[in-house]
Scaffold this motif. Structure first.
Motif, PDB file in Angstrom:
ATOM      1  N   GLY A 105     -70.120  83.833 -29.490  1.00 45.24           N
ATOM      2  CA  GLY A 105     -70.415  84.971 -30.348  1.00 45.24           C
ATOM      3  C   GLY A 105     -71.093  84.593 -31.639  1.00 45.24           C
ATOM      4  N   SER A 106     -70.734  83.449 -32.198  1.00 39.98           N
ATOM      5  CA  SER A 106     -71.351  82.967 -33.437  1.00 39.98           C
ATOM      6  C   SER A 106     -70.963  81.514 -33.669  1.00 39.98           C
ATOM      7  CB  SER A 106     -70.881  83.801 -34.635  1.00 39.98           C
ATOM      8  OG  SER A 106     -69.502  83.558 -34.891  1.00 39.98           O
ATOM      9  N   PHE A 107     -71.673  80.866 -34.584  1.00 34.64           N
ATOM     10  CA  PHE A 107     -71.351  79.490 -34.950  1.00 34.64           C
ATOM     11  C   PHE A 107     -69.981  79.430 -35.626  1.00 34.64           C
ATOM     12  CE2 PHE A 107     -71.815  76.056 -38.244  1.00 34.64           C
ATOM     13  CZ  PHE A 107     -71.605  75.005 -37.375  1.00 34.64           C
ATOM     14  N   ASP A 108     -69.691  80.397 -36.480  1.00 28.79           N
ATOM     15  CA  ASP A 108     -68.386  80.420 -37.149  1.00 28.79           C
ATOM     16  C   ASP A 108     -67.248  80.535 -36.139  1.00 28.79           C
ATOM     17  OD1 ASP A 108     -69.386  80.079 -39.675  1.00 28.79           O
ATOM     18  OD2 ASP A 108     -69.463  82.218 -40.153  1.00 28.79           O
ATOM     19  N   ALA A 109     -67.471  81.296 -35.087  1.00 26.35           N
ATOM     20  CA  ALA A 109     -66.448  81.445 -34.047  1.00 26.35           C
ATOM     21  C   ALA A 109     -66.228  80.118 -33.319  1.00 26.35           C
ATOM     22  CB  ALA A 109     -66.847  82.533 -33.057  1.00 26.35           C
ATOM     23  N   LEU A 110     -67.305  79.366 -33.083  1.00 25.02           N
ATOM     24  CA  LEU A 110     -67.167  78.047 -32.472  1.00 25.02           C
ATOM     25  C   LEU A 110     -66.352  77.128 -33.378  1.00 25.02           C
ATOM     26  CD1 LEU A 110     -67.833  75.620 -30.585  1.00 25.02           C
ATOM     27  CD2 LEU A 110     -69.876  75.281 -31.978  1.00 25.02           C
ATOM     28  N   LYS A 111     -66.690  77.100 -34.668  1.00 24.28           N
ATOM     29  CA  LYS A 111     -65.963  76.247 -35.611  1.00 24.28           C
ATOM     30  C   LYS A 111     -64.478  76.582 -35.607  1.00 24.28           C
ATOM     31  CE  LYS A 111     -67.699  75.718 -39.776  1.00 24.28           C
ATOM     32  NZ  LYS A 111     -68.420  76.024 -41.032  1.00 24.28           N
ATOM     33  N   GLU A 112     -64.181  77.862 -35.605  1.00 27.96           N
ATOM     34  CA  GLU A 112     -62.778  78.282 -35.617  1.00 27.96           C
ATOM     35  C   GLU A 112     -62.064  77.848 -34.330  1.00 27.96           C
ATOM     36  OE1 GLU A 112     -60.197  82.414 -35.847  1.00 27.96           O
ATOM     37  OE2 GLU A 112     -62.205  82.385 -36.731  1.00 27.96           O
ATOM     38  N   LYS A 113     -62.753  78.016 -33.207  1.00 35.59           N
ATOM     39  CA  LYS A 113     -62.160  77.661 -31.907  1.00 35.59           C
ATOM     40  C   LYS A 113     -61.908  76.151 -31.808  1.00 35.59           C
ATOM     41  CE  LYS A 113     -62.847  78.993 -27.029  1.00 35.59           C
ATOM     42  NZ  LYS A 113     -61.672  79.839 -26.858  1.00 35.59           N
ATOM     43  N   MET A 114     -62.870  75.358 -32.262  1.00 37.00           N
ATOM     44  CA  MET A 114     -62.708  73.902 -32.203  1.00 37.00           C
ATOM     45  C   MET A 114     -61.657  73.409 -33.186  1.00 37.00           C
ATOM     46  SD  MET A 114     -66.146  71.793 -31.313  1.00 37.00           S
ATOM     47  CE  MET A 114     -65.144  70.347 -30.972  1.00 37.00           C
ATOM     48  N   SER A 115     -61.653  73.997 -34.378  1.00 39.01           N
ATOM     49  CA  SER A 115     -60.663  73.606 -35.379  1.00 39.01           C
ATOM     50  C   SER A 115     -59.257  73.939 -34.896  1.00 39.01           C
ATOM     51  CB  SER A 115     -60.951  74.292 -36.715  1.00 39.01           C
ATOM     52  OG  SER A 115     -62.186  73.839 -37.246  1.00 39.01           O
ATOM     53  N   THR A 116     -59.114  75.095 -34.244  1.00 38.94           N
ATOM     54  CA  THR A 116     -57.807  75.476 -33.688  1.00 38.94           C
ATOM     55  C   THR A 116     -57.398  74.520 -32.573  1.00 38.94           C
ATOM     56  OG1 THR A 116     -58.147  77.798 -34.250  1.00 38.94           O
ATOM     57  CG2 THR A 116     -56.534  77.332 -32.542  1.00 38.94           C
ATOM     58  N   ALA A 117     -58.362  74.158 -31.717  1.00 40.75           N
ATOM     59  CA  ALA A 117     -58.079  73.209 -30.626  1.00 40.75           C
ATOM     60  C   ALA A 117     -57.594  71.875 -31.190  1.00 40.75           C
ATOM     61  CB  ALA A 117     -59.319  73.005 -29.763  1.00 40.75           C
ATOM     62  N   GLY A 118     -58.206  71.446 -32.282  1.00 39.53           N
ATOM     63  CA  GLY A 118     -57.804  70.178 -32.908  1.00 39.53           C
ATOM     64  C   GLY A 118     -56.480  70.278 -33.643  1.00 39.53           C
ATOM     65  N   ALA A 119     -56.280  71.385 -34.351  1.00 38.30           N
ATOM     66  CA  ALA A 119     -55.073  71.547 -35.162  1.00 38.30           C
ATOM     67  C   ALA A 119     -53.833  71.742 -34.302  1.00 38.30           C
ATOM     68  CB  ALA A 119     -55.242  72.721 -36.123  1.00 38.30           C
ATOM     69  N   THR A 120     -53.999  72.369 -33.136  1.00 35.96           N
ATOM     70  CA  THR A 120     -52.847  72.678 -32.292  1.00 35.96           C
ATOM     71  C   THR A 120     -52.593  71.624 -31.210  1.00 35.96           C
ATOM     72  OG1 THR A 120     -54.220  74.058 -30.844  1.00 35.96           O
ATOM     73  CG2 THR A 120     -53.071  75.171 -32.644  1.00 35.96           C
ATOM     74  N   ARG A 121     -53.433  70.595 -31.155  1.00 33.82           N
ATOM     75  CA  ARG A 121     -53.187  69.501 -30.215  1.00 33.82           C
ATOM     76  C   ARG A 121     -51.952  68.739 -30.688  1.00 33.82           C
ATOM     77  NH1 ARG A 121     -52.595  67.810 -25.544  1.00 33.82           N
ATOM     78  NH2 ARG A 121     -54.486  68.991 -25.007  1.00 33.82           N
ATOM     79  N   PHE A 122     -50.885  68.787 -29.914  1.00 38.24           N
ATOM     80  CA  PHE A 122     -49.644  68.115 -30.308  1.00 38.24           C
ATOM     81  C   PHE A 122     -49.828  66.601 -30.234  1.00 38.24           C
ATOM     82  CE2 PHE A 122     -45.472  66.278 -29.436  1.00 38.24           C
ATOM     83  CZ  PHE A 122     -44.770  66.754 -30.536  1.00 38.24           C
ATOM     84  N   GLY A 123     -49.443  65.921 -31.302  1.00 44.26           N
ATOM     85  CA  GLY A 123     -49.604  64.467 -31.330  1.00 44.26           C
ATOM     86  C   GLY A 123     -51.070  64.089 -31.458  1.00 44.26           C
ATOM     87  N   SER A 124     -51.446  62.988 -30.838  1.00 40.66           N
ATOM     88  CA  SER A 124     -52.811  62.476 -30.965  1.00 40.66           C
ATOM     89  C   SER A 124     -53.710  63.038 -29.872  1.00 40.66           C
ATOM     90  CB  SER A 124     -52.792  60.950 -30.868  1.00 40.66           C
ATOM     91  OG  SER A 124     -51.989  60.414 -31.898  1.00 40.66           O
ATOM     92  N   GLY A 125     -54.997  63.141 -30.175  1.00 40.59           N
ATOM     93  CA  GLY A 125     -55.935  63.617 -29.164  1.00 40.59           C
ATOM     94  C   GLY A 125     -57.288  63.962 -29.743  1.00 40.59           C
ATOM     95  N   TRP A 126     -58.009  64.817 -29.033  1.00 43.68           N
ATOM     96  CA  TRP A 126     -59.386  65.162 -29.370  1.00 43.68           C
ATOM     97  C   TRP A 126     -59.644  66.643 -29.128  1.00 43.68           C
ATOM     98  CZ3 TRP A 126     -63.312  61.588 -30.771  1.00 43.68           C
ATOM     99  CH2 TRP A 126     -62.876  60.250 -30.821  1.00 43.68           C
ATOM    100  N   ALA A 127     -60.562  67.200 -29.914  1.00 39.44           N
ATOM    101  CA  ALA A 127     -61.124  68.530 -29.647  1.00 39.44           C
ATOM    102  C   ALA A 127     -62.565  68.321 -29.186  1.00 39.44           C
ATOM    103  CB  ALA A 127     -61.096  69.387 -30.904  1.00 39.44           C
ATOM    104  N   TRP A 128     -62.990  69.109 -28.181  1.00 45.28           N
ATOM    105  CA  TRP A 128     -64.290  68.880 -27.544  1.00 45.28           C
ATOM    106  C   TRP A 128     -65.120  70.154 -27.453  1.00 45.28           C
ATOM    107  CZ3 TRP A 128     -65.268  63.905 -26.656  1.00 45.28           C
ATOM    108  CH2 TRP A 128     -64.191  63.037 -26.441  1.00 45.28           C
TER     109      TRP A 128
END
Length: 201
Positions: A105-128
């Motif tokens: 939908g937008s670049f801002d929506a991508l940033k939010e989705k990726m940041s959420t993926a990274g912030a909610t990853r329990f323990g160590s990992g990656w957002a892609w």
């Protein structure tokens, strides 16, 4: 042929103030080097030492944990260094920008989705951000797994990865992973991500 640590294409302090020089030096010279050394050790004396990282990732379920963890660490960090850069940030353009708008939908929506993926990853990992069948998706993986692996929940070709292991941010941001995830957008090299996208499609 043994795997080697790729040289950084910019100085350790080039991503200041968003990622500090000490973190970059330890992250690249110590953590990434250890993944390379341990991968070579795990594959020593086998024909698999001749395989590319991509070939290893695509059949990772047939290898022991040492190859999965260290091969993933080597692949993920090799990608990570190339999608960061000085004088970067801003927004993607061209085909990649169009694909992002279509998928999210937008670049801002991508940033939010990726940041959420990274912030909610329990323990160590990656957002892609990854490409599968010419479409863009966001996912996260634990530890040093990635979307190329045959065991990944969401499979595809990664074009942008954000490291959310504590060693990526702890010296500057302490336990504040969301602050690091907000800052990292200032050093994403969209030209490099676009090149990966164009190659993937």
């Amino acid at each position: 042929m043994a795997h080697v640590l790729p040289a950084l294409q910019y100085a350790f302090d080039a991503l200041e103030p968003h990622i500090d020089a000490q973190t970059m030096q330890i992250h690249h010279d110590k953590h990434h080097q250890a993944y390379v050394d341990n991968l070579n050790k795990a594959l020593a004396g086998t024909d698999d030492l001749e395989k590319t990282l991509e070939e290893l990732m695509e059949n990772i379920s047939s290898y022991p944990a040492a190859v999965r963890n260290n091969g993933g660490g080597h692949y993920n960090h090799t990608l990570f260094w190339t999608v960061l850069g000085p004088n970067a940030g801003g927004e993607p353009t061209g085909k990649l920008a169009e694909a992002i708008n279509e998928a999210f939908g937008s670049f801002d929506a991508l940033k939010e989705k990726m940041s959420t993926a990274g912030a909610t990853r329990f323990g160590s990992g990656w957002a892609w951000l990854l490409v599968n069948d010419r479409k863009l998706y966001v996912s996260s993986t634990p530890n040093q797994d990635n979307p190329l692996m045959d065991i990944a929940e969401v499979k595809g070709h990664p074009i942008l990865g954000i490291d959310v292991w504590e060693h990526a941010y702890y010296l500057k941001y302490q336990n504040k992973r969301p602050d690091y995830l907000k800052a990292i957008w200032n050093v994403i090299n969209w030209d490099a991500v676009s090149m990966r996208y164009n190659a993937a499609i």
